[in-house]
Design a protein around this motif. Sequence first.
Motif, PDB file in Angstrom:
ATOM      1  N   VAL A   1    -114.182 -12.975 -17.636  1.00 48.75           N
ATOM      2  CA  VAL A   1    -113.488 -12.256 -16.559  1.00 48.75           C
ATOM      3  C   VAL A   1    -112.043 -12.733 -16.443  1.00 48.75           C
ATOM      4  O   VAL A   1    -111.108 -11.930 -16.354  1.00 48.75           O
ATOM      5  CB  VAL A   1    -114.227 -12.449 -15.220  1.00 48.75           C
ATOM      6  CG1 VAL A   1    -113.370 -11.945 -14.054  1.00 48.75           C
ATOM      7  CG2 VAL A   1    -115.565 -11.723 -15.234  1.00 48.75           C
ATOM      8  N   LEU A   2    -111.843 -14.036 -16.459  1.00 56.20           N
ATOM      9  CA  LEU A   2    -110.496 -14.575 -16.311  1.00 56.20           C
ATOM     10  C   LEU A   2    -109.627 -14.256 -17.522  1.00 56.20           C
ATOM     11  O   LEU A   2    -108.427 -14.008 -17.385  1.00 56.20           O
ATOM     12  CB  LEU A   2    -110.561 -16.087 -16.094  1.00 56.20           C
ATOM     13  CG  LEU A   2    -111.279 -16.539 -14.805  1.00 56.20           C
ATOM     14  CD1 LEU A   2    -111.267 -18.056 -14.704  1.00 56.20           C
ATOM     15  CD2 LEU A   2    -110.618 -15.933 -13.579  1.00 56.20           C
ATOM     16  N   ALA A   3    -110.234 -14.249 -18.694  1.00 56.58           N
ATOM     17  CA  ALA A   3    -109.460 -13.946 -19.903  1.00 56.58           C
ATOM     18  C   ALA A   3    -109.025 -12.483 -19.941  1.00 56.58           C
ATOM     19  O   ALA A   3    -108.011 -12.151 -20.560  1.00 56.58           O
ATOM     20  CB  ALA A   3    -110.287 -14.275 -21.144  1.00 56.58           C
ATOM     21  N   ASP A   4    -109.794 -11.595 -19.282  1.00 57.41           N
ATOM     22  CA  ASP A   4    -109.496 -10.159 -19.301  1.00 57.41           C
ATOM     23  C   ASP A   4    -108.618  -9.706 -18.139  1.00 57.41           C
ATOM     24  O   ASP A   4    -108.423  -8.506 -17.934  1.00 57.41           O
ATOM     25  CB  ASP A   4    -110.812  -9.356 -19.270  1.00 57.41           C
ATOM     26  CG  ASP A   4    -111.577  -9.458 -20.583  1.00 57.41           C
ATOM     27  OD1 ASP A   4    -110.940  -9.830 -21.590  1.00 57.41           O
ATOM     28  OD2 ASP A   4    -112.782  -9.188 -20.578  1.00 57.41           O
ATOM     29  N   GLN A   5    -108.072 -10.634 -17.387  1.00 52.31           N
ATOM     30  CA  GLN A   5    -107.241 -10.252 -16.245  1.00 52.31           C
ATOM     31  C   GLN A   5    -105.961  -9.552 -16.698  1.00 52.31           C
ATOM     32  O   GLN A   5    -105.428  -9.853 -17.769  1.00 52.31           O
ATOM     33  CB  GLN A   5    -106.858 -11.494 -15.432  1.00 52.31           C
ATOM     34  CG  GLN A   5    -108.024 -12.145 -14.714  1.00 52.31           C
ATOM     35  CD  GLN A   5    -107.560 -13.361 -13.937  1.00 52.31           C
ATOM     36  OE1 GLN A   5    -107.393 -13.289 -12.732  1.00 52.31           O
ATOM     37  NE2 GLN A   5    -107.339 -14.465 -14.624  1.00 52.31           N
ATOM     38  N   PRO A   6    -105.456  -8.638 -15.868  1.00 54.59           N
ATOM     39  CA  PRO A   6    -104.161  -8.015 -16.185  1.00 54.59           C
ATOM     40  C   PRO A   6    -103.044  -9.042 -16.131  1.00 54.59           C
ATOM     41  O   PRO A   6    -103.222 -10.159 -15.628  1.00 54.59           O
ATOM     42  CB  PRO A   6    -104.008  -6.952 -15.095  1.00 54.59           C
ATOM     43  CG  PRO A   6    -104.909  -7.378 -13.989  1.00 54.59           C
ATOM     44  CD  PRO A   6    -106.046  -8.101 -14.634  1.00 54.59           C
ATOM     45  N   ILE A   7    -101.871  -8.648 -16.597  1.00 57.13           N
ATOM     46  CA  ILE A   7    -100.764  -9.575 -16.752  1.00 57.13           C
ATOM     47  C   ILE A   7    -100.322 -10.191 -15.432  1.00 57.13           C
ATOM     48  O   ILE A   7     -99.838 -11.321 -15.393  1.00 57.13           O
ATOM     49  CB  ILE A   7     -99.582  -8.868 -17.454  1.00 57.13           C
ATOM     50  CG1 ILE A   7     -98.513  -9.887 -17.839  1.00 57.13           C
ATOM     51  CG2 ILE A   7     -99.015  -7.756 -16.567  1.00 57.13           C
ATOM     52  CD1 ILE A   7     -97.428  -9.309 -18.714  1.00 57.13           C
ATOM     53  N   TRP A   8    -100.494  -9.453 -14.338  1.00 55.53           N
ATOM     54  CA  TRP A   8    -100.029  -9.957 -13.046  1.00 55.53           C
ATOM     55  C   TRP A   8    -100.999 -10.930 -12.395  1.00 55.53           C
ATOM     56  O   TRP A   8    -100.660 -11.605 -11.421  1.00 55.53           O
ATOM     57  CB  TRP A   8     -99.803  -8.797 -12.068  1.00 55.53           C
ATOM     58  CG  TRP A   8    -101.028  -7.961 -11.828  1.00 55.53           C
ATOM     59  CD1 TRP A   8    -101.398  -6.850 -12.505  1.00 55.53           C
ATOM     60  CD2 TRP A   8    -102.059  -8.205 -10.868  1.00 55.53           C
ATOM     61  NE1 TRP A   8    -102.586  -6.363 -12.035  1.00 55.53           N
ATOM     62  CE2 TRP A   8    -103.006  -7.179 -11.021  1.00 55.53           C
ATOM     63  CE3 TRP A   8    -102.266  -9.176  -9.889  1.00 55.53           C
ATOM     64  CZ2 TRP A   8    -104.160  -7.110 -10.234  1.00 55.53           C
ATOM     65  CZ3 TRP A   8    -103.403  -9.110  -9.105  1.00 55.53           C
ATOM     66  CH2 TRP A   8    -104.342  -8.085  -9.281  1.00 55.53           C
ATOM     67  N   SER A   9    -102.223 -11.024 -12.926  1.00 58.53           N
ATOM     68  CA  SER A   9    -103.299 -11.717 -12.225  1.00 58.53           C
ATOM     69  C   SER A   9    -103.623 -13.074 -12.837  1.00 58.53           C
ATOM     70  O   SER A   9    -103.660 -13.246 -14.066  1.00 58.53           O
ATOM     71  CB  SER A   9    -104.564 -10.839 -12.238  1.00 58.53           C
ATOM     72  OG  SER A   9    -105.653 -11.530 -11.656  1.00 58.53           O
ATOM     73  N   ALA A  10    -103.862 -14.040 -11.942  1.00 57.72           N
ATOM     74  CA  ALA A  10    -104.431 -15.338 -12.319  1.00 57.72           C
ATOM     75  C   ALA A  10    -105.333 -15.739 -11.166  1.00 57.72           C
ATOM     76  O   ALA A  10    -104.888 -16.369 -10.201  1.00 57.72           O
ATOM     77  CB  ALA A  10    -103.339 -16.371 -12.563  1.00 57.72           C
ATOM     78  N   LEU A  11    -106.589 -15.322 -11.225  1.00 58.27           N
ATOM     79  CA  LEU A  11    -107.511 -15.484 -10.107  1.00 58.27           C
ATOM     80  C   LEU A  11    -107.651 -16.956  -9.723  1.00 58.27           C
ATOM     81  O   LEU A  11    -108.049 -17.785 -10.542  1.00 58.27           O
ATOM     82  CB  LEU A  11    -108.886 -14.923 -10.471  1.00 58.27           C
ATOM     83  CG  LEU A  11    -109.972 -15.077  -9.407  1.00 58.27           C
ATOM     84  CD1 LEU A  11    -109.638 -14.222  -8.184  1.00 58.27           C
ATOM     85  CD2 LEU A  11    -111.338 -14.700  -9.966  1.00 58.27           C
ATOM     86  N   PRO A  12    -107.319 -17.305  -8.473  1.00 59.90           N
ATOM     87  CA  PRO A  12    -107.493 -18.696  -8.038  1.00 59.90           C
ATOM     88  C   PRO A  12    -108.983 -19.062  -7.942  1.00 59.90           C
ATOM     89  O   PRO A  12    -109.795 -18.270  -7.465  1.00 59.90           O
ATOM     90  CB  PRO A  12    -106.826 -18.727  -6.662  1.00 59.90           C
ATOM     91  CG  PRO A  12    -105.962 -17.500  -6.605  1.00 59.90           C
ATOM     92  CD  PRO A  12    -106.670 -16.488  -7.441  1.00 59.90           C
ATOM     93  N   VAL A  13    -109.315 -20.261  -8.373  1.00 61.98           N
ATOM     94  CA  VAL A  13    -110.693 -20.735  -8.343  1.00 61.98           C
ATOM     95  C   VAL A  13    -110.713 -22.110  -7.676  1.00 61.98           C
ATOM     96  O   VAL A  13    -109.930 -22.998  -8.038  1.00 61.98           O
ATOM     97  CB  VAL A  13    -111.285 -20.844  -9.763  1.00 61.98           C
ATOM     98  CG1 VAL A  13    -112.711 -21.373  -9.702  1.00 61.98           C
ATOM     99  CG2 VAL A  13    -111.248 -19.494 -10.468  1.00 61.98           C
ATOM    100  N   LEU A  14    -111.579 -22.259  -6.682  1.00 62.00           N
ATOM    101  CA  LEU A  14    -111.802 -23.557  -6.052  1.00 62.00           C
ATOM    102  C   LEU A  14    -113.207 -24.014  -6.423  1.00 62.00           C
ATOM    103  O   LEU A  14    -114.188 -23.400  -6.005  1.00 62.00           O
ATOM    104  CB  LEU A  14    -111.648 -23.465  -4.533  1.00 62.00           C
ATOM    105  CG  LEU A  14    -111.898 -24.759  -3.755  1.00 62.00           C
ATOM    106  CD1 LEU A  14    -110.961 -25.877  -4.212  1.00 62.00           C
ATOM    107  CD2 LEU A  14    -111.757 -24.531  -2.260  1.00 62.00           C
ATOM    108  N   ALA A  15    -113.296 -25.063  -7.238  1.00 65.43           N
ATOM    109  CA  ALA A  15    -114.589 -25.558  -7.710  1.00 65.43           C
ATOM    110  C   ALA A  15    -114.949 -26.836  -6.958  1.00 65.43           C
ATOM    111  O   ALA A  15    -114.153 -27.780  -6.903  1.00 65.43           O
ATOM    112  CB  ALA A  15    -114.534 -25.832  -9.213  1.00 65.43           C
ATOM    113  N   LEU A  16    -116.159 -26.856  -6.359  1.00 69.06           N
ATOM    114  CA  LEU A  16    -116.667 -28.028  -5.638  1.00 69.06           C
ATOM    115  C   LEU A  16    -117.685 -28.746  -6.523  1.00 69.06           C
ATOM    116  O   LEU A  16    -118.755 -28.204  -6.812  1.00 69.06           O
ATOM    117  CB  LEU A  16    -117.313 -27.588  -4.326  1.00 69.06           C
ATOM    118  CG  LEU A  16    -116.411 -26.808  -3.355  1.00 69.06           C
ATOM    119  CD1 LEU A  16    -117.196 -26.411  -2.101  1.00 69.06           C
ATOM    120  CD2 LEU A  16    -115.187 -27.610  -2.984  1.00 69.06           C
TER     121      LEU A  16
END
Length: 358
Positions: free
Chosen positions: A79-94
């Motif tokens: 999913v993260l690799a297929d993001q459009p150029i404008w997107s970098a989905l933030p991820v908070l990992a616990l």
Amino acid sequence: MDGPPEDIGCEMAARRIVIHAPFGRDASVLHELVEAAGLIPVPADEPEALRRILDGECGVLLVTQEGLGPKTGAMLADVLADQPIWSALPVLALLSDVSRPPPALAALEAGAAGGEVIVLERPCRAVTIRSALRSQSLSRERQHKVRDQLAELAESRTHLRFLLSELDHRSKNLLSKVLSIFSLTRREATDLDNFATAFESRVRALATAHDLLGGGNAAPASITALVERALAAYLGENGQRIQYEGPDLTLWSKGAMTLAMAFYELATNAAKYGALSQPEGRVSLTWRLEGDPAEFFIEWRESGGPRVAEPTRSSFGTDLLRTIAPAELSGDAEMIYAPEGLIWRLRAPYLHGGGETH
């Protein structure tokens, strides 16, 4: 749970915190924590639901170590690799132990292009998690604004290409008309002065229609305004020499240009040889719509002038009125050389809207 509608706003989308915590009470605790931060919790317990939500509009992915199994981790990396150029989905990992991160975390960090994955070790203070989520939500909101700006730029480029194409088309069309006027005027001219006078007047008539159309833009012109502008020099005191009547219809580019030239030729001919060459001469100009589908009908009728006889040779004016105008408007026309005065009639389809054939 499916993703939100496509038209969701930047701020609302950025506030959607997707929670993937498949075991224990983690999901409910994090749900309360997200709400306390003024954000919108979106639970996604199953990988399939998570994938559907991430494919839609979302702000931040909040995931526990238990949610970073091999299968889910691979899906998230895709999913993260297929993001459009404008997107970098933030991820908070616990994570329970940051010194022993799950293998999926490395793939997740690579897919997020670094810097968008924040790792916190449990247990940690709620205020720390809330602060991290708010910061990531603001970052995501900026990303969505960039997306919208890129979409606006793309729309502007498309519109600009359309305008340039229209300008090219209309410029060529206008130049073609000018060249046609030049050629036909030269054919009938008896000397240079005669040619210059006739050519200038005809180009001015064309310019009148062009001005009424907003400089050639795709905008309608009022037929009443067109008549008044095209015949202004011939209306006479109090407008009694030429009387006109009809509904105030709209004409688009081709119709306005053609009728402006036709009115000019009719008035010029009447002033030289017909009704307007005599003080008592008059012209009646009427137009109306008839039938269904609607047809545009126009009649020019002269009276009170010299006795009329059919000309022995063709001219630009007669060619325009008999052949060119009806062909341009996909209609038909007739010229009647009645002894008491010239009659010209035109019938053509009337297409209401943005069409080119009015």
